[in-house]
Design a protein around this motif. Structure first.
Motif, PDB file in Angstrom:
ATOM      1  N   PRO A 263     -17.599  -0.281   2.294  1.00 20.86           N
ATOM      2  CA  PRO A 263     -16.620  -1.341   1.769  1.00 20.86           C
ATOM      3  C   PRO A 263     -15.645  -0.482   0.879  1.00 20.86           C
ATOM      4  CG  PRO A 263     -18.653  -1.560   0.497  1.00 20.86           C
ATOM      5  CD  PRO A 263     -19.076  -0.425   1.351  1.00 20.86           C
ATOM      6  N   TRP A 264     -14.451  -0.095   1.483  1.00 23.90           N
ATOM      7  CA  TRP A 264     -13.557   0.566   0.355  1.00 23.90           C
ATOM      8  C   TRP A 264     -12.652  -0.411  -0.417  1.00 23.90           C
ATOM      9  CZ3 TRP A 264     -14.397   5.792   0.032  1.00 23.90           C
ATOM     10  CH2 TRP A 264     -14.989   6.226   1.181  1.00 23.90           C
ATOM     11  N   GLU A 265     -12.001  -0.025  -1.583  1.00 20.99           N
ATOM     12  CA  GLU A 265     -11.130  -0.514  -2.139  1.00 20.99           C
ATOM     13  C   GLU A 265      -9.890   0.165  -1.946  1.00 20.99           C
ATOM     14  OE1 GLU A 265     -11.308  -3.610  -3.659  1.00 20.99           O
ATOM     15  OE2 GLU A 265     -13.525  -3.855  -3.423  1.00 20.99           O
ATOM     16  N   GLY A 266      -8.860  -0.281  -1.317  1.00 19.01           N
ATOM     17  CA  GLY A 266      -7.736   0.549  -1.021  1.00 19.01           C
ATOM     18  C   GLY A 266      -6.240  -0.426  -0.715  1.00 19.01           C
ATOM     19  N   PHE A 267      -5.342   0.462  -0.472  1.00 18.30           N
ATOM     20  CA  PHE A 267      -4.039  -0.098   0.015  1.00 18.30           C
ATOM     21  C   PHE A 267      -3.501   0.606   1.217  1.00 18.30           C
ATOM     22  CE2 PHE A 267      -3.094   2.844  -3.208  1.00 18.30           C
ATOM     23  CZ  PHE A 267      -2.158   3.289  -2.966  1.00 18.30           C
ATOM     24  N   PRO A 268      -2.605  -0.127   1.886  1.00 17.80           N
ATOM     25  CA  PRO A 268      -2.322   0.572   3.402  1.00 17.80           C
ATOM     26  C   PRO A 268      -1.587   1.806   2.775  1.00 17.80           C
ATOM     27  CG  PRO A 268      -2.014  -1.846   3.502  1.00 17.80           C
ATOM     28  CD  PRO A 268      -2.310  -1.528   2.122  1.00 17.80           C
ATOM     29  N   VAL A 269      -1.360   3.132   3.636  1.00 19.59           N
ATOM     30  CA  VAL A 269      -0.827   4.109   3.401  1.00 19.59           C
ATOM     31  C   VAL A 269       0.724   3.703   3.653  1.00 19.59           C
ATOM     32  CG1 VAL A 269       0.074   6.515   4.126  1.00 19.59           C
ATOM     33  CG2 VAL A 269      -2.410   5.709   4.311  1.00 19.59           C
ATOM     34  N   SER A 270       0.951   2.653   4.383  1.00 18.69           N
ATOM     35  CA  SER A 270       2.361   2.464   4.655  1.00 18.69           C
ATOM     36  C   SER A 270       3.017   1.708   3.406  1.00 18.69           C
ATOM     37  CB  SER A 270       2.377   1.164   5.904  1.00 18.69           C
ATOM     38  OG  SER A 270       1.736  -0.036   5.513  1.00 18.69           O
ATOM     39  N   ALA A 271       2.418   1.157   2.693  1.00 19.15           N
ATOM     40  CA  ALA A 271       2.946   0.690   1.363  1.00 19.15           C
ATOM     41  C   ALA A 271       3.589   1.671   0.512  1.00 19.15           C
ATOM     42  CB  ALA A 271       1.825  -0.258   0.472  1.00 19.15           C
ATOM     43  N   LEU A 272       2.959   2.776   0.559  1.00 14.76           N
ATOM     44  CA  LEU A 272       3.525   3.776  -0.250  1.00 14.76           C
ATOM     45  C   LEU A 272       4.743   4.521   0.498  1.00 14.76           C
ATOM     46  CD1 LEU A 272       2.372   5.910  -2.712  1.00 14.76           C
ATOM     47  CD2 LEU A 272       1.961   7.236  -0.725  1.00 14.76           C
ATOM     48  N   LEU A 273       4.601   4.673   1.690  1.00 15.63           N
ATOM     49  CA  LEU A 273       5.738   5.217   2.530  1.00 15.63           C
ATOM     50  C   LEU A 273       7.010   4.545   2.666  1.00 15.63           C
ATOM     51  CD1 LEU A 273       3.634   6.585   5.770  1.00 15.63           C
ATOM     52  CD2 LEU A 273       4.254   7.809   4.007  1.00 15.63           C
ATOM     53  N   GLU A 274       6.709   3.211   2.448  1.00 18.72           N
ATOM     54  CA  GLU A 274       7.887   2.034   2.387  1.00 18.72           C
ATOM     55  C   GLU A 274       8.636   2.225   1.129  1.00 18.72           C
ATOM     56  OE1 GLU A 274       6.077  -1.649   3.343  1.00 18.72           O
ATOM     57  OE2 GLU A 274       5.996  -0.815   5.429  1.00 18.72           O
ATOM     58  N   ASP A 275       8.061   2.779  -0.018  1.00 22.51           N
ATOM     59  CA  ASP A 275       8.316   3.105  -1.317  1.00 22.51           C
ATOM     60  C   ASP A 275       9.154   4.219  -1.273  1.00 22.51           C
ATOM     61  OD1 ASP A 275       7.698   0.651  -2.374  1.00 22.51           O
ATOM     62  OD2 ASP A 275       6.150   1.308  -3.496  1.00 22.51           O
ATOM     63  N   VAL A 276       8.643   5.408  -0.644  1.00 18.34           N
ATOM     64  CA  VAL A 276       9.256   6.764  -0.573  1.00 18.34           C
ATOM     65  C   VAL A 276      10.361   6.986   0.216  1.00 18.34           C
ATOM     66  CG1 VAL A 276       7.422   7.664  -2.111  1.00 18.34           C
ATOM     67  CG2 VAL A 276       7.383   7.993   0.321  1.00 18.34           C
ATOM     68  N   LYS A 277      10.389   5.920   1.348  1.00 19.24           N
ATOM     69  CA  LYS A 277      11.370   6.122   2.320  1.00 19.24           C
ATOM     70  C   LYS A 277      11.593   7.343   3.303  1.00 19.24           C
ATOM     71  CE  LYS A 277      14.400   2.003   0.598  1.00 19.24           C
ATOM     72  NZ  LYS A 277      13.738   1.932  -0.615  1.00 19.24           N
ATOM     73  N   PRO A 278      10.813   7.537   4.114  1.00 17.22           N
ATOM     74  CA  PRO A 278      11.070   8.710   4.661  1.00 17.22           C
ATOM     75  C   PRO A 278      12.147   8.984   5.562  1.00 17.22           C
ATOM     76  CG  PRO A 278       8.651   7.735   5.271  1.00 17.22           C
ATOM     77  CD  PRO A 278       9.316   6.845   4.641  1.00 17.22           C
ATOM     78  N   THR A 279      12.806  10.176   5.620  1.00 12.35           N
ATOM     79  CA  THR A 279      13.924  10.434   6.174  1.00 12.35           C
ATOM     80  C   THR A 279      13.927  10.535   7.719  1.00 12.35           C
ATOM     81  OG1 THR A 279      13.927  12.811   6.337  1.00 12.35           O
ATOM     82  CG2 THR A 279      14.713  11.606   4.141  1.00 12.35           C
TER      83      THR A 279
END
Lengths: 323, 214
Positions: free
Chosen positions: A153-169
């Protein structure tokens, strides 16, 4: 991560069921039928949400979780086993020796640099990350390439949340993750056979998949150093070594990153490393696995049983070639 | 003082090494059974770690290799120490090595794969490292069977030739261990190094060099 009671977060079972329900509504009949066929368990209704189950560990502390099983109903691996059986070659290649060596490893202060092909590069302290991203519990199977597995049972957040913040080009095609490099404190990094630091990578669409999370805790507690504190990747449909630990750098890149294992043993480890009972590793058949705590082997599942969630990422690909 | 000690030691040694060699024979059986007894105790105490089947596999395998090395160490020691009495120790160490190798293989077949013959056959034929280990086991089996006196008498010169296969067993066992771990994992290498040194004693230039010095 706020220290809020874990009961307030959505149990993973309910979470995925709801997600799939929504997905199924929008997808054509055939896909929905496939989804239903892959799911053995019926959707869980609200009043069936299991109570928080206390799993007592020998260390005296009592970690809590929202559920005591994973989605197919398999019990969680005991906390003591999760934190005492670790592949973390930065400390030692002895799985049961990592916890002792990692005991006093300092993971605070800690910074994660996110950059590369992004519009909004950032350097975040672990405290900032914990404040910014709300974690939720995800109960995942972890399948090691060596043929053993756990339910964690992990505690975490989706990688996508971080990616949305840094905005990949637009040029960004892959995410490259880098672990901490600190040979003074990490004795295993003196082993010159391996090209330290540990590198792993995901294709961008893999990283955006909702199952891919950055974990900061397990069993409702902060990660211990042996489990990859303070922040690690968890991609449950791939072999465990893809889930890189103690991350210090995340870069968006255009070329496929070369992981430490691809570099060290290219015939044994590929970029994708999807759990696949049909594609053997030269040393181990991947057809079966031993769940830690169980006596007999069980059959391994394609994509570690997450076929419904991730199979679409690999449509038309020869999985024996792209292993 | 130093000279006095070494003189007295060598005197004591020369007077008693025959007796010592005789005592070592039963002691080799006692010593070889210790890893088994420790294993039983740890099993009883639930002290085999997070993955007990892997632990039993590793322990029995390592013990088999160590005992094989002990068996291979006897001839060099006999030469170096001019100690013919210990020659008898080759057999108990070799037989015990075979016993642990049998336990190792049984763990694989019974505990690990639960008599799933399809998977076991696949493993032996397709996984190189298991093939190496299996071959080592077949050699040890052959040597164990022919270690009885009747065979020694019946086979004459061929017996010695056959039992040279123990060198092959040493090499194959080392390769088995090296291939069983991931590249870069160093655990097997000290074992392989000791095995190489022991086998080097069998080369005629090394033997000539040793004989000159003794």
């Amino acid at each position: 991560m706020d220290k809020k009671p874990t009961l307030e977060v959505t149990p993973e079972r309910q979470y995925t069921s709801r997600k799939e329900f929504i997905k199924a509504l929008g997808i054509a009949g055939m896909s929905a039928a496939v989804l239903a066929a892959c799911k053995e368990k019926p959707f869980v209704s609200g009043d069936e949400i299991p109570d928080a189950t206390a799993i007592v560990s020998d260390s005296g502390s009592t970690p809590t979780v929202g559920s005591s099983t994973d989605d197919p109903g398999d019990p969680l691996t005991a906390y003591d086993n999760v934190i005492n059986y670790n592949n973390f070659y930065e400390f030692t290649t002895d799985k049961e020796g990592v916890a002792r060596l990692a005991k006093n490893y300092q993971t605070s202060p800690w910074e994660v640099k996110i950059g590369g092909l992004v519009e909004n590069p950032q350097t975040l302290s672990i405290d900032e990350i914990r404040l910014r991203y709300t974690t939720e519990e995800r109960i995942y199977r972890m399948r090691c390439v060596e043929g053993w597995s756990m339910v964690i049972p992990w505690e975490g957040f989706p990688v996508s949340a971080l990616l949305e913040d840094v905005k990949p080009t637009a040029e960004a095609k892959y995410v490259r993750f880098e672990s901490v490099y600190d040979p003074e404190e990490l004795p295993g990094q003196k082993n010159i056979f391996y090209p330290w630091p540990y590198i792993e990578g995901l294709r961008l669409d893999e990283a955006y998949n909702d199952l891919a999370i950055l974990a900061t805790g397990l069993y409702g507690k902060d990660l211990l150093p042996q489990s990859g504190a303070p922040i690690r990747l968890v991609v449950p449909w791939k072999y465990g070594f893809k889930s890189i630990k103690s991350i210090t750098k995340i870069d968006l890149v255009s070329e496929m990153p070369v992981s430490l294992w691809m570099d060290s043993a290219p015939n044994e480890y590929g970029f994708y490393a999807n759990v696949n009972p049909g594609v053997d590793h030269p040393r181990w058949s991947q057809a079966t696995e031993r769940r830690i705590g169980e006596l007999s082997r069980r059959d391994s599942l394609l994509f570690n049983g997450y076929e419904a969630e991730v199979a679409n990422l690999y449509e038309g690909m020869d999985l024996a070639k792209f292993f | 003082m130093k000279a006095w000690i070494s003189q007295n030691f060598s005197k004591y040694w020369n007077e008693n090494k025959r007796t010592l060699g005789t005592i070592l024979h039963p002691l080799s059986h006692v010593g070889s059974s210790i890893p088994f007894l420790v294993g039983l105790w740890d099993f009883w105490q639930n002290n085999l770690g997070v993955n007990p089947i892997a632990e039993i596999t590793h322990r029995t395998g390592k013990t088999a290799i160590i005992l094989l090395m002990l068996s291979l160490a006897i001839s060099p020691l006999r030469l170096l120490l001019s100690w013919p009495q210990i020659n008898k120790l080759r057999r108990p160490f070799g037989l015990w090595s075979f016993a642990y190798a049998t336990a190792h293989f049984s763990t694989f077949v019974i505990l690990d794969y639960g008599f799933n013959w399809q998977a076991i056959l696949d493993a032996i034929l397709l996984r190189k490292f298991i093939l190496f280990g299996f071959t080592t086991g077949l050699i040890l089996l052959t040597l164990a069977i022919t270690s009885f006196k009747i065979f020694l008498k019946k086979m004459g010169k061929r017996w010695k030739k056959l039992h040279r296969l123990v060198y092959a067993a040493g090499i194959l066992a080392s390769i088995h261990f090296i291939l069983a771990v991931k590249p870069g994992v160093l655990r097997p290498w000290p074992y392989a190094a000791v095995m190489l040194i022991l086998l080097a004693f069998r080369l005629s230039p090394v033997q000539a060099w040793v004989k000159k010095r003794v």
